[in-house]
Design an enzyme around this catalytic site. Sequence first.
Site, PDB file in Angstrom:
ATOM      1  N   PHE A  12       0.829  -1.201   0.000  1.00 57.34           N
ATOM      2  CA  PHE A  12       0.000   0.000   0.000  1.00 57.34           C
ATOM      3  C   PHE A  12       0.870   1.260   0.000  1.00 57.34           C
ATOM      4  O   PHE A  12       0.870   2.050  -0.949  1.00 57.34           O
ATOM      5  CB  PHE A  12      -0.942  -0.065   1.206  1.00 57.34           C
ATOM      6  N   ASN A  33       8.197  -9.572  -1.909  1.00 59.87           N
ATOM      7  CA  ASN A  33       7.931 -11.005  -2.099  1.00 59.87           C
ATOM      8  C   ASN A  33       6.434 -11.271  -2.286  1.00 59.87           C
ATOM      9  O   ASN A  33       6.012 -12.408  -2.456  1.00 59.87           O
ATOM     10  CB  ASN A  33       8.465 -11.834  -0.924  1.00 59.87           C
ATOM     11  N   ASP A  57      12.592 -11.852  -0.933  1.00 62.20           N
ATOM     12  CA  ASP A  57      12.251 -11.808   0.486  1.00 62.20           C
ATOM     13  C   ASP A  57      13.429 -11.192   1.235  1.00 62.20           C
ATOM     14  O   ASP A  57      14.545 -11.715   1.177  1.00 62.20           O
ATOM     15  CB  ASP A  57      11.979 -13.239   0.979  1.00 62.20           C
ATOM     16  N   THR A  91      10.963 -10.803   9.373  1.00 62.69           N
ATOM     17  CA  THR A  91      10.983  -9.746   8.358  1.00 62.69           C
ATOM     18  C   THR A  91      11.433  -8.426   8.965  1.00 62.69           C
ATOM     19  O   THR A  91      12.252  -7.706   8.381  1.00 62.69           O
ATOM     20  CB  THR A  91       9.590  -9.589   7.717  1.00 62.69           C
ATOM     21  N   ARG A 105      27.549  -1.387   3.408  1.00 64.18           N
ATOM     22  CA  ARG A 105      28.512  -1.718   2.345  1.00 64.18           C
ATOM     23  C   ARG A 105      28.597  -0.605   1.309  1.00 64.18           C
ATOM     24  O   ARG A 105      29.680  -0.242   0.848  1.00 64.18           O
ATOM     25  CB  ARG A 105      28.103  -3.038   1.671  1.00 64.18           C
ATOM     26  N   TYR A 144       4.760  -7.994  15.733  1.00 63.21           N
ATOM     27  CA  TYR A 144       4.900  -6.749  14.968  1.00 63.21           C
ATOM     28  C   TYR A 144       5.488  -5.641  15.845  1.00 63.21           C
ATOM     29  O   TYR A 144       6.484  -5.010  15.484  1.00 63.21           O
ATOM     30  CB  TYR A 144       3.537  -6.330  14.430  1.00 63.21           C
ATOM     31  N   ARG A 185      -7.939  -3.728   8.748  1.00 64.46           N
ATOM     32  CA  ARG A 185      -7.805  -2.389   9.330  1.00 64.46           C
ATOM     33  C   ARG A 185      -9.170  -1.718   9.349  1.00 64.46           C
ATOM     34  O   ARG A 185     -10.040  -1.982   8.521  1.00 64.46           O
ATOM     35  CB  ARG A 185      -6.809  -1.553   8.544  1.00 64.46           C
TER      36      ARG A 185
END
Length: 310
Positions: A12, A33, A57, A91, A105, A144, A185
């Site tokens: 979104f 992903n 991913d 994640t 890097r 989360y 939501r």
Amino acid sequence: MKRVLVSGGGGFLGSHLCDRLLKEGNEVLCVDNFFTGNRRNIHHLLDNKNFELLRHDVTHPLYVEVDEIYNLACPASPVHYQFDPVQTTKTSVIGAMNMLGLAKRLKIKILQASTSEIYGDPEVHPQPESYKGSVNTLGPRACYDEGKRCAETLFFDYHRQHKVAIKVMRIFNTYGPRMHPNDGRVVSNFIVQALQGKDITMYGDGMQTRSFCYVDDNIEGMYRLMNSRDGFTGPVNIGNPGEFTMLELAQQIIDLTNSKSKMIFLPLPQDDPMQRRPVIDLAKKELDWEPTVNLREGLTKTIEYFESVI
């Protein structure tokens, strides 16, 4: 022209960010992903010569050459992040480490899309960035909440230890076109139920409050944060300080959709916060940012989108 990586770019917020970055004349590498992202969100960009899509991913390392990173990859609604809570934590944490490692890097700037959920069910209202939060580490939302809290820790440790240039934004409830119709939501729930003439499911007594930021305002804040002065890391709240009860939100949506839906009341989910509203003084001072779209205007645009997809 900068080459900008947007992880979670098919989601979104990510898809709207890709739009904005391309409009500003950048090349965009969209990484997703599609666990919760949707190809439809970026379908209109696939023929753009400055847009590249990579299915990947972020819990696995990524070796690319870019000039900036926006890290948005993570399921962001309770329905999605509770579906596979272990993967949600991975994640947030391993994904952040991989993106930070890439930024280290390449010696480039990286922005973290953090969340107001790091404040938990707040005992301070409204919430300034200095508030440490009240989070249940054992609850169903912890994958989360704690994942995002750990990601913030990693960002600041990479900044201190490895001198990585970081920007951290705490996103409060955001809504608008391209929200997933089934993401659980409150805005999308109420709109879909109203358009379909179904009962509107109100959890608790409907007196809990939220602040709703329209997606264009959110992306403007995100873009300004990335381009803010060197040395300003955040965290900074990005959200709309206008505060509405769930009953007020439902009534506005019923009015705007001319729906005959009735409200039904269900038990409040565990650890669901009773109130949420950002203090945005820091965003005003450092980013010269505050939201410009009011709730009625934003809901009207969002309802038009949902009418076209459901």
